[in-house]
Design a protein around this motif. Sequence first.
Motif, PDB file in Angstrom:
ATOM      1  N   ARG A  88       0.818  -1.217   0.000  1.00 33.68           N
ATOM      2  CA  ARG A  88       0.000   0.000   0.000  1.00 33.68           C
ATOM      3  C   ARG A  88       0.851   1.267   0.000  1.00 33.68           C
ATOM      4  O   ARG A  88       0.371   2.356   0.300  1.00 33.68           O
ATOM      5  N   ALA A  89       2.156   1.139  -0.302  1.00 33.04           N
ATOM      6  CA  ALA A  89       3.035   2.319  -0.328  1.00 33.04           C
ATOM      7  C   ALA A  89       2.394   3.373  -1.223  1.00 33.04           C
ATOM      8  O   ALA A  89       1.905   3.074  -2.316  1.00 33.04           O
ATOM      9  N   GLY A  90       2.392   4.607  -0.749  1.00 28.36           N
ATOM     10  CA  GLY A  90       1.773   5.690  -1.511  1.00 28.36           C
ATOM     11  C   GLY A  90       0.318   5.931  -1.135  1.00 28.36           C
ATOM     12  O   GLY A  90      -0.315   6.850  -1.648  1.00 28.36           O
ATOM     13  N   HIS A  91      -0.203   5.122  -0.202  1.00 28.07           N
ATOM     14  CA  HIS A  91      -1.613   5.272   0.216  1.00 28.07           C
ATOM     15  C   HIS A  91      -1.841   6.670   0.809  1.00 28.07           C
ATOM     16  O   HIS A  91      -1.079   7.128   1.672  1.00 28.07           O
ATOM     17  N   ILE A  92      -2.877   7.335   0.321  1.00 27.26           N
ATOM     18  CA  ILE A  92      -3.248   8.664   0.826  1.00 27.26           C
ATOM     19  C   ILE A  92      -4.763   8.688   0.962  1.00 27.26           C
ATOM     20  O   ILE A  92      -5.479   8.120   0.123  1.00 27.26           O
ATOM     21  N   ASN A  93      -5.278   9.315   2.009  1.00 21.34           N
ATOM     22  CA  ASN A  93      -6.727   9.353   2.261  1.00 21.34           C
ATOM     23  C   ASN A  93      -7.134  10.804   2.531  1.00 21.34           C
ATOM     24  O   ASN A  93      -7.082  11.279   3.670  1.00 21.34           O
ATOM     25  N   ILE A  94      -7.522  11.483   1.474  1.00 28.30           N
ATOM     26  CA  ILE A  94      -7.852  12.916   1.582  1.00 28.30           C
ATOM     27  C   ILE A  94      -9.043  13.116   2.532  1.00 28.30           C
ATOM     28  O   ILE A  94      -9.062  14.049   3.334  1.00 28.30           O
ATOM     29  N   GLU A  95      -9.996  12.197   2.454  1.00 25.42           N
ATOM     30  CA  GLU A  95     -11.201  12.346   3.285  1.00 25.42           C
ATOM     31  C   GLU A  95     -10.848  12.312   4.780  1.00 25.42           C
ATOM     32  O   GLU A  95     -11.309  13.143   5.570  1.00 25.42           O
ATOM     33  N   TYR A  96     -10.001  11.356   5.171  1.00 24.12           N
ATOM     34  CA  TYR A  96      -9.612  11.274   6.585  1.00 24.12           C
ATOM     35  C   TYR A  96      -8.766  12.492   6.981  1.00 24.12           C
ATOM     36  O   TYR A  96      -8.935  13.053   8.070  1.00 24.12           O
ATOM     37  N   ASP A  97      -7.861  12.911   6.093  1.00 23.59           N
ATOM     38  CA  ASP A  97      -7.037  14.090   6.400  1.00 23.59           C
ATOM     39  C   ASP A  97      -7.916  15.312   6.637  1.00 23.59           C
ATOM     40  O   ASP A  97      -7.690  16.094   7.576  1.00 23.59           O
ATOM     41  N   MET A  98      -8.931  15.482   5.773  1.00 19.89           N
ATOM     42  CA  MET A  98      -9.831  16.642   5.920  1.00 19.89           C
ATOM     43  C   MET A  98     -10.624  16.551   7.222  1.00 19.89           C
ATOM     44  O   MET A  98     -10.841  17.552   7.905  1.00 19.89           O
ATOM     45  N   PHE A  99     -11.035  15.333   7.553  1.00 23.08           N
ATOM     46  CA  PHE A  99     -11.747  15.122   8.816  1.00 23.08           C
ATOM     47  C   PHE A  99     -10.871  15.589   9.992  1.00 23.08           C
ATOM     48  O   PHE A  99     -11.326  16.311  10.889  1.00 23.08           O
ATOM     49  N   CYS A 100      -9.594  15.200   9.967  1.00 26.19           N
ATOM     50  CA  CYS A 100      -8.685  15.598  11.062  1.00 26.19           C
ATOM     51  C   CYS A 100      -8.520  17.115  11.092  1.00 26.19           C
ATOM     52  O   CYS A 100      -8.626  17.746  12.156  1.00 26.19           O
ATOM     53  N   MET A 101      -8.271  17.716   9.932  1.00 26.27           N
ATOM     54  CA  MET A 101      -8.022  19.171   9.899  1.00 26.27           C
ATOM     55  C   MET A 101      -9.282  19.941  10.288  1.00 26.27           C
ATOM     56  O   MET A 101      -9.208  20.958  10.975  1.00 26.27           O
ATOM     57  N   ASP A 102     -10.426  19.443   9.859  1.00 26.92           N
ATOM     58  CA  ASP A 102     -11.675  20.165  10.135  1.00 26.92           C
ATOM     59  C   ASP A 102     -12.053  20.104  11.616  1.00 26.92           C
ATOM     60  O   ASP A 102     -12.768  20.977  12.099  1.00 26.92           O
TER      61      ASP A 102
END
Length: 284
Positions: free
Chosen positions: A199-213
């Motif tokens: 899974r190298a390179g795995h990125i989850n924009i939705e989870y990142d936005m959840f954390c930042m929000d």
Amino acid sequence: MSTVAGGIFTSHVPGIGQAIDKGLQQDPYWKPFFDGFHPVHEWLAREKPDVLVCFYNDHGLNFFLDAMPTFAIGAAEGYSHEDEGWGISGYKPYSGMPELSWHIINQVVGDEFDPTMCQKMLVDHALAIPVELAWPDAKSWPFKLVPIAINTVQFPLPSPKRCFEFGRSVGRALESWQGDEKIVVMGTGGLSHQLEGERAGHINIEYDMFCMDHLSRDPEALLQHSSLDIVDLAGSQGVEILNWIAARGAMRGSVTEYSRNYHIPISNTATATMLLENHATVMA
Ligand code: DHB
Ligand code: FE
């Protein structure tokens, strides 16, 4: 009477150190990331904090897999950065503040945490790069440092809830510190990234936005996931968000978002920088 003025949250990708060495801040690949630090520079120039309490994870420099503390607090007169293999070096040494370190250690042990107490401690890129990013023109560091390392590397990891409660305990220590220093806290690492395996390179924009929000107004929302859930969601290094969660826990009173930046990718990482302001006037 001391004050926690704010919190800086940022990724700590080692390649950023190489970009700084080469002066690539305006390069099209790097500029969108470095530009996120302009509000941080402006805020630091105005607030001039005297103390930095930095929550980060050691990547095998001071602690290795044979002996990995869950929470480790520096209590040294000074700290140096060493390179654990990324080809970055030459950072200025940091002055410690052992009396504040021991005050924090006493508080967290009193609150039934069991930190490792480090009277000698090397710090790795996860502390050194965020500091270079935040104070790029400093001839010498304008702050005294308390480094706090959290295990995000070797299973079992502490839970997000435990890290938040640990941060809150550190925050209680900062609140009761009798000095008149202005304090800034920092949490480094993340956001989503996985450097190895299928899974190298795995990125989850939705989870990142959840954390930042949620970080400023509802950080407890981040505690609904376990550390293993976060590995699933954000990648095996994305779990470095535990450092952000602990640093946010150390901010007490009313917290507002001052700036944010999110940029994909730097190396294999979804990078983010946030600055939160703490409006509480801390009681002596
Ligand atoms: C990278 C990210 C990290 O958090 C780290 O500690 C090392 C490398 C990267 O994206 O290259
Ligand atoms: Fe890392």
